[in-house]
Enzyme design. Sequence first.
Site, PDB file in Angstrom:
ATOM      1  N   ARG A 228       4.133   2.564  -2.455  1.00 57.11           N
ATOM      2  CA  ARG A 228       4.234   3.082  -3.818  1.00 57.11           C
ATOM      3  C   ARG A 228       4.629   1.918  -4.717  1.00 57.11           C
ATOM      4  O   ARG A 228       5.465   1.083  -4.340  1.00 57.11           O
ATOM      5  CB  ARG A 228       5.305   4.183  -3.916  1.00 57.11           C
TER       6      ARG A 228
ATOM      7  N   HIS B 209      -5.503   1.993  -6.126  1.00 54.82           N
ATOM      8  CA  HIS B 209      -4.823   3.011  -5.308  1.00 54.82           C
ATOM      9  C   HIS B 209      -5.848   3.794  -4.477  1.00 54.82           C
ATOM     10  O   HIS B 209      -5.977   5.022  -4.618  1.00 54.82           O
ATOM     11  CB  HIS B 209      -3.986   3.964  -6.174  1.00 54.82           C
TER      12      HIS B 209
ATOM     13  N   GLU C 193       1.274   3.354 -12.719  1.00 54.82           N
ATOM     14  CA  GLU C 193      -0.166   3.641 -12.652  1.00 54.82           C
ATOM     15  C   GLU C 193      -0.584   4.597 -13.757  1.00 54.82           C
ATOM     16  O   GLU C 193       0.156   5.530 -14.056  1.00 54.82           O
ATOM     17  CB  GLU C 193      -0.496   4.246 -11.282  1.00 54.82           C
TER      18      GLU C 193
ATOM     19  N   THR D 180       0.850  -1.201   0.000  1.00 56.37           N
ATOM     20  CA  THR D 180       0.000   0.000   0.000  1.00 56.37           C
ATOM     21  C   THR D 180       0.883   1.248   0.000  1.00 56.37           C
ATOM     22  O   THR D 180       0.417   2.336   0.329  1.00 56.37           O
ATOM     23  CB  THR D 180      -0.914   0.045   1.251  1.00 56.37           C
TER      24      THR D 180
HETATM   25  C1  GLV Z   1      -1.568   8.123  -1.244  1.00 54.84           C
HETATM   26  O1  GLV Z   1      -0.957   7.286  -1.826  1.00 54.84           O
HETATM   27  C2  GLV Z   1      -0.955   9.267  -0.638  1.00 54.84           C
HETATM   28  O2  GLV Z   1       0.266   9.445  -0.758  1.00 54.84           O
HETATM   29  O3  GLV Z   1      -1.682  10.064  -0.032  1.00 54.84           O
END
Ligand code: GLV
Length: 322
Positions: free
Chosen positions: A235, A282, A264, A233
Amino acid sequence: MKIFITRKIPDPGLELLRKKYEIEINPYNRVLTKKEIIKGLEGKDGLLCLLTDDIDKEVISSESKLKMIASYSVGYDNIDVKFATTLGIPVSNTPGVLTNATSEMAWALLFSVARRIVEADKFTRAGKFAGWDPLLMHGKDIAGKTLGVVGTGRIGSSFAMKSKGFNMKILYVDGKKNKVLEEELNAKKVNLERLLKESDFISLHVPLISDTYHLIGEKQFKMMKKTAIIINTSRGPVVDEKALAKALKEKWIFGAGLDVYEKEPEITKELIHFDNVVLQPHSASATTDSRNDMAIMAAENMIAGLERKIPPNCVNPEVFNK
Ligand code: GLV
């Protein structure tokens, strides 16, 4: 003063900004091209941007009036902060308000992969459920297993703390000793190799910097247990996505839960066809509260920056020492 906002964000943030400034928002429901961002920035004092915008030297230097860049995200690897700093432009992010939402998504993915929730849902909807079956959909136990947390900043720590109740052994990798996790969970700081070899679940919570690019590649997947599950979760580029596809295809590991991708919105094609991977768009911080709070935080940072006060979440406060 005038602000350009690269995509509509939740109203609570927009309302704060509207009270003080003239705002212009990307009229489309899509990511803007660099050309469009530069056009939108013309004559603006503030830029409120997203993690999907490439805020590089060209964009930053395109408007000489630019005084503040507020990102609606916690990660800011897409912004050339170093360059903004040389121009004396403060940059801010939105830490804290999305910590729980993101660590909860990491757990949701962990459960989904371990208990094959998405695969089983598809199976059931397809009318394949033919009654209780002793051999159907065996997954992985969670309680009592080893949890490997890579990066124990705000989100990684919150993720680890949520293991309370599952009586897990916690291993972590971080540059710094995490006293709270050691005291509360008896967590052990180890090197990455040991974490990869011993963990049943590996969750990534590092920022994307040059040291973390492809932190997990073929060599690292080969170190993992055949029963391991990896959750990302953080990058996308922290994981070599091609190597991950290979690891899943050749069953070097049990499965993966992904919220982020290397390029992405593109996703390595094979991943889409595997049952042992759960894919999210994401959206780890996408809860109503979290996204509203991010919008308010980005607006408050913007207001402070435009008033030449240090924004509460400034990532380059040194610009104020100049
Ligand atoms: C989400 O990936 C963020 O960086 O807020």
